[in-house]
Design an enzyme around this catalytic site. Sequence first.
Site, PDB file in Angstrom:
ATOM      1  N   HIS A   3      -3.813 -13.328   6.505  1.00  0.00           N
ATOM      2  CA  HIS A   3      -2.394 -13.628   6.652  1.00  0.00           C
ATOM      3  C   HIS A   3      -2.137 -14.143   8.055  1.00  0.00           C
ATOM      4  O   HIS A   3      -2.568 -13.537   9.041  1.00  0.00           O
ATOM      5  CB  HIS A   3      -1.563 -12.366   6.388  1.00  0.00           C
ATOM      6  CG  HIS A   3      -0.169 -12.468   6.890  1.00  0.00           C
ATOM      7  ND1 HIS A   3       0.689 -13.476   6.512  1.00  0.00           N
ATOM      8  CD2 HIS A   3       0.520 -11.690   7.767  1.00  0.00           C
ATOM      9  CE1 HIS A   3       1.854 -13.317   7.129  1.00  0.00           C
ATOM     10  NE2 HIS A   3       1.775 -12.247   7.895  1.00  0.00           N
ATOM     11  N   ASN A  31       4.460 -18.093  10.645  1.00  0.00           N
ATOM     12  CA  ASN A  31       4.246 -16.981   9.722  1.00  0.00           C
ATOM     13  C   ASN A  31       5.155 -17.184   8.515  1.00  0.00           C
ATOM     14  O   ASN A  31       6.370 -17.032   8.607  1.00  0.00           O
ATOM     15  CB  ASN A  31       4.568 -15.662  10.440  1.00  0.00           C
ATOM     16  CG  ASN A  31       4.375 -14.438   9.564  1.00  0.00           C
ATOM     17  OD1 ASN A  31       4.294 -14.544   8.337  1.00  0.00           O
ATOM     18  ND2 ASN A  31       4.335 -13.267  10.175  1.00  0.00           N
ATOM     19  N   CYS A  34       4.531  -9.564   3.564  1.00  0.00           N
ATOM     20  CA  CYS A  34       3.418 -10.461   3.886  1.00  0.00           C
ATOM     21  C   CYS A  34       2.169 -10.188   3.057  1.00  0.00           C
ATOM     22  O   CYS A  34       1.257 -11.016   3.016  1.00  0.00           O
ATOM     23  CB  CYS A  34       3.099 -10.385   5.379  1.00  0.00           C
ATOM     24  SG  CYS A  34       4.488 -10.889   6.427  1.00  0.00           S
TER      25      CYS A  34
END
Length: 341
Positions: A255, A285, A116
């Site tokens: 994020h 996500n 990520c």
Amino acid sequence: MNPAGGPSAVLTGLGTCLPDSVVTNHELALALDTSDTWIRSRTGIHRRHFVDPGTATSDLAVEAGARALKSSGRSSVDCVVLATTTPDHPCPATAPQVAARLGLSGVAAFDVSAVCTGFLYGLAAAQGLIAAGTAGRVLLIASETFSRLIDPTDRTTAPIFGDGAGAVVLRAGTPDEAGAVGTTVLGSDGDRADLIIVDAGGSRQRTSRRRADHFLRMDGPQLFRHAVERMAQATSEALHLANWQICDLDRLLTHQANARITAAVAERLHLHADRCPSNIAQIGNTAGASLPLLLAHAVRTGQLRPGHRVALAAFGAGLTWGATTLCWPELTVLEDTRPQP
């Protein structure tokens, strides 16, 4: 600015790609013995995009990359950097294939794997290439098909992740230009690698008879704590290096791991929620692709405008984390939702 005194990396193009297939919480709830309300209350996610069978990470990357190039007004670059945890194959790297399909055969191309935090690690790599004079223009793409790593019966992970890609073009410029990327703060903690991991598939454990070993597993509560702490800390360090105070910051883009994490980071930094754009409700996500997709969303919705002082922060498996700053430039964002395998 570049502390080494060389050229700065200036953002000059932005493009994105989301798969056509939209999966709602209601659809997932049928297989997970849960509900839309349960998923929303714990993640803030309403829906996400999944690739169809036959669509690979490179397909999304090519679409996003082509749009970023068009956004920049240039069709050529000196290097392609692909941030991904879901490459088309364990070997070879996916970036050279993406470069070839974009008509960029012969340029340097390589993958970056930081989950990520991949976009920020790729951004740091692009900054280094430009500062060293190795490249005058870099196409950085973050593309993920995390739906391929998720156990569809696991209520802990299945509702969270989605697929997508975002890309930026960076060119050599000066630190006082709009779009010039500030010093990128990066960090890692490999002692906590087991907090989010896919056990099988690498040299440590190539295959396994246990189905679960081939899917991502994670310790949500522990990750929550580390994500908030690390993103807040990295953001503070990046602001310090930019000689900015928190009151100077117009927008913080983090994020999109979990809506509660975003809120907790904002609270830790004493930022009001309206200065922290979010798109997790619509796309979930998307791992490394999260930040460029969020940038495009913020521009499209009017939350991010030229001249805004922006901080970007991310946290992911590894553990890895990072943050950087820039003044948002005037550019046209090109988005598309129809990947062409």
